[in-house]
Design a protein around this motif. Structure first.
Motif, PDB file in Angstrom:
ATOM      1  N   TRP A  14     -18.312  85.990  35.186  1.00  0.00           N
ATOM      2  CA  TRP A  14     -18.155  86.848  33.747  1.00  0.00           C
ATOM      3  C   TRP A  14     -19.311  87.346  32.977  1.00  0.00           C
ATOM      4  O   TRP A  14     -19.309  88.230  32.453  1.00  0.00           O
ATOM      5  CB  TRP A  14     -17.508  85.783  32.742  1.00  0.00           C
ATOM      6  CG  TRP A  14     -16.161  85.235  33.185  1.00  0.00           C
ATOM      7  CD1 TRP A  14     -15.260  85.830  34.210  1.00  0.00           C
ATOM      8  CD2 TRP A  14     -15.107  84.066  32.500  1.00  0.00           C
ATOM      9  NE1 TRP A  14     -13.931  85.253  34.168  1.00  0.00           N
ATOM     10  CE2 TRP A  14     -14.079  83.937  33.223  1.00  0.00           C
ATOM     11  CE3 TRP A  14     -15.634  82.945  31.789  1.00  0.00           C
ATOM     12  CZ2 TRP A  14     -13.063  83.011  33.043  1.00  0.00           C
ATOM     13  CZ3 TRP A  14     -14.697  82.125  31.298  1.00  0.00           C
ATOM     14  CH2 TRP A  14     -13.459  81.878  32.282  1.00  0.00           C
ATOM     15  N   TYR A  69     -14.490  98.473  30.804  1.00  0.00           N
ATOM     16  CA  TYR A  69     -13.629  97.399  29.699  1.00  0.00           C
ATOM     17  C   TYR A  69     -13.955  97.761  28.471  1.00  0.00           C
ATOM     18  O   TYR A  69     -15.047  98.326  28.010  1.00  0.00           O
ATOM     19  CB  TYR A  69     -14.389  96.072  30.022  1.00  0.00           C
ATOM     20  CG  TYR A  69     -13.899  95.147  31.495  1.00  0.00           C
ATOM     21  CD1 TYR A  69     -12.717  94.863  31.694  1.00  0.00           C
ATOM     22  CD2 TYR A  69     -14.627  95.380  32.569  1.00  0.00           C
ATOM     23  CE1 TYR A  69     -12.276  94.353  32.996  1.00  0.00           C
ATOM     24  CE2 TYR A  69     -14.502  94.983  33.785  1.00  0.00           C
ATOM     25  CZ  TYR A  69     -13.306  94.475  33.737  1.00  0.00           C
ATOM     26  OH  TYR A  69     -12.857  93.882  35.179  1.00  0.00           O
ATOM     27  N   LYS A  70     -13.136  97.579  27.408  1.00  0.00           N
ATOM     28  CA  LYS A  70     -13.283  97.607  26.101  1.00  0.00           C
ATOM     29  C   LYS A  70     -14.474  96.925  25.712  1.00  0.00           C
ATOM     30  O   LYS A  70     -14.804  95.627  26.085  1.00  0.00           O
ATOM     31  CB  LYS A  70     -12.144  97.377  25.361  1.00  0.00           C
ATOM     32  CG  LYS A  70     -11.124  98.302  25.782  1.00  0.00           C
ATOM     33  CD  LYS A  70      -9.685  98.182  24.847  1.00  0.00           C
ATOM     34  CE  LYS A  70      -8.719  99.120  25.204  1.00  0.00           C
ATOM     35  NZ  LYS A  70      -7.315  98.781  24.201  1.00  0.00           N
ATOM     36  N   VAL A  84     -16.494  89.132  25.071  1.00  0.00           N
ATOM     37  CA  VAL A  84     -15.575  88.052  25.247  1.00  0.00           C
ATOM     38  C   VAL A  84     -16.061  87.576  26.434  1.00  0.00           C
ATOM     39  O   VAL A  84     -16.342  86.033  26.585  1.00  0.00           O
ATOM     40  CB  VAL A  84     -13.961  88.145  25.174  1.00  0.00           C
ATOM     41  CG1 VAL A  84     -13.316  86.888  25.808  1.00  0.00           C
ATOM     42  CG2 VAL A  84     -13.448  88.518  24.004  1.00  0.00           C
ATOM     43  N   SER A 140     -19.723  91.303  32.397  1.00  0.00           N
ATOM     44  CA  SER A 140     -19.961  91.876  31.081  1.00  0.00           C
ATOM     45  C   SER A 140     -21.422  92.615  30.881  1.00  0.00           C
ATOM     46  O   SER A 140     -21.221  93.713  30.605  1.00  0.00           O
ATOM     47  CB  SER A 140     -20.049  90.853  29.919  1.00  0.00           C
ATOM     48  OG  SER A 140     -20.940  89.897  30.348  1.00  0.00           O
ATOM     49  N   MET A 152     -13.683  93.211  25.009  1.00  0.00           N
ATOM     50  CA  MET A 152     -13.543  92.241  26.215  1.00  0.00           C
ATOM     51  C   MET A 152     -15.128  91.926  26.709  1.00  0.00           C
ATOM     52  O   MET A 152     -15.237  90.897  27.407  1.00  0.00           O
ATOM     53  CB  MET A 152     -12.830  92.990  27.064  1.00  0.00           C
ATOM     54  CG  MET A 152     -11.327  93.240  26.814  1.00  0.00           C
ATOM     55  SD  MET A 152     -10.677  91.665  26.690  1.00  0.00           S
ATOM     56  CE  MET A 152     -10.866  90.869  28.270  1.00  0.00           C
TER      57      MET A 152
END
Length: 317
Positions: free
Chosen positions: A20, A164-165, A171, A24, A168
């Motif tokens: 993750w 990704y937005k 997150v 990101s 997101m």
């Protein structure tokens, strides 16, 4: 039984948390128009080593509380290095032939051998001080700067960027780090329990169990890159991660508190790491590189190493 399940869940948590965070970080880099080379070198190579970092820092914090955990720190770092340069490179080599340029081979050879010799030198007296830890971190910083300045602009061309937005990405980043923190606590606390319960050294738990477990991100990235016919990314990830593991986790942990280095690590494990690494560099120096035969040799060497650890230092055979 319960402790084993929690330990396994902790390793899975380290893998997911790393996934993750890396996802990101790549997304953020893409939104800020950072080069793919920077993404590959600065994010993927370090991102896949987050489990080792969190395990080592968590163990160092326990040591500050009076709970001896030096073996977990040093064992995890050295074990991850051995796992990556042998079995993970071997498994990747079964899928794709690895070769490298003369320039990259010379640079990587100098960096790998220098990192191992430095760790051997500062740990020879049985203790790694805060000054030693600072030296390890500065050494990696120098290597990192040289790497960014000299590596090809095409180094990260095979990195797959997904959009990704921003919410997101945030997150993924927050939950990834949270999962890494929680999972590292579970892994370290249960590893200490296993060492005491099974009557084996902390360093063995760190080297074989945690070391191999925290190398799952490198395995995922390297095998994935090999399947996508991207040998440069796969080999670069393994070598970069090996150098990182030798210098940074122990450097960070010993910057927090002085840690001890078990004599068997100096007498056996570091020499094994040096021998296997030298063999890999010799393989890469040939036109053949690392093909299936060499890859199989590396996998067999790792298995022999683990059996030797159990027999010579743990008295299990």
């Amino acid at each position: 039984m319960v402790e084993g399940l929690i330990f396994i869940l902790g390793l899975i948590g380290l893998w997911l948390g790393t996934k993750w965070v890396v996802k990101s970080a790549i997304g953020i880099a893409n939104r800020f128009n950072l080069s793919h080379a920077f993404v590959g070198l600065a994010i993927l190579s370090i991102g896949t080593d987050l489990p080792e970092v969190f395990v080592s820092v968590n163990a160092a914090l326990l040591q500050l509380k009076g709970i001896e955990s030096s073996g977990i720190i040093t064992g995890n770092a050295i074990g991850s290095s051995i796992s990556q340069i042998s079995i993970i490179l071997g498994l990747s080599g079964l899928l794709l032939n690895f070769t490298t340029t003369k320039k990259e081979l010379i640079r990587n050879s100098i960096a790998l051998i220098s990192a191992m010799l430095l760790l051997f030198a500062i740990g020879f007296d049985g203790e790694i001080s805060k000054t030693d830890g600072f030296l390890l971190l500065v050494t990696y910083l120098i290597y990192y700067i040289v790497l960014l300045k000299t590596d090809s602009k095409e180094a990260g061309k095979n990195v797959i960027i997904q959009h990704y937005k921003p919410i997101m990405l945030a997150v993924f980043l927050v939950f990834g780090f949270a999962l890494l923190i929680v999972s590292s606590h579970f892994v370290v606390s249960n590893a200490l329990h296993f060492a005491e319960k099974w009557g084996i050294t902390q360093s063995f738990v760190g080297i074989v169990i945690i070391g191999l477990g925290t190398s799952l991100p490198e395995l995922s990235v390297s095998v994935g890159a090999a399947l996508r016919k991207s040998p440069g990314m796969s080999l670069g990830n393994i070598i970069g991660s090996t150098i990182f593991d030798i210098l940074v986790p122990i450097g960070l942990a010993s910057s927090i508190t002085n840690i001890s280095m078990e004599s068997n690590l100096i007498k056996f494990d570091l020499p094994v790491l040096f021998i296997i690494t030298s063999l890999v560099l010799i393989f890469l120096a040939t036109k053949r590189g690392i093909s299936r035969i060499e890859a199989t040799i590396l996998i067999i060497l790792y298995m022999i190493y683990v059996l030797a650890k159990l027999s010579l230092f743990e008295g299990k055979f």
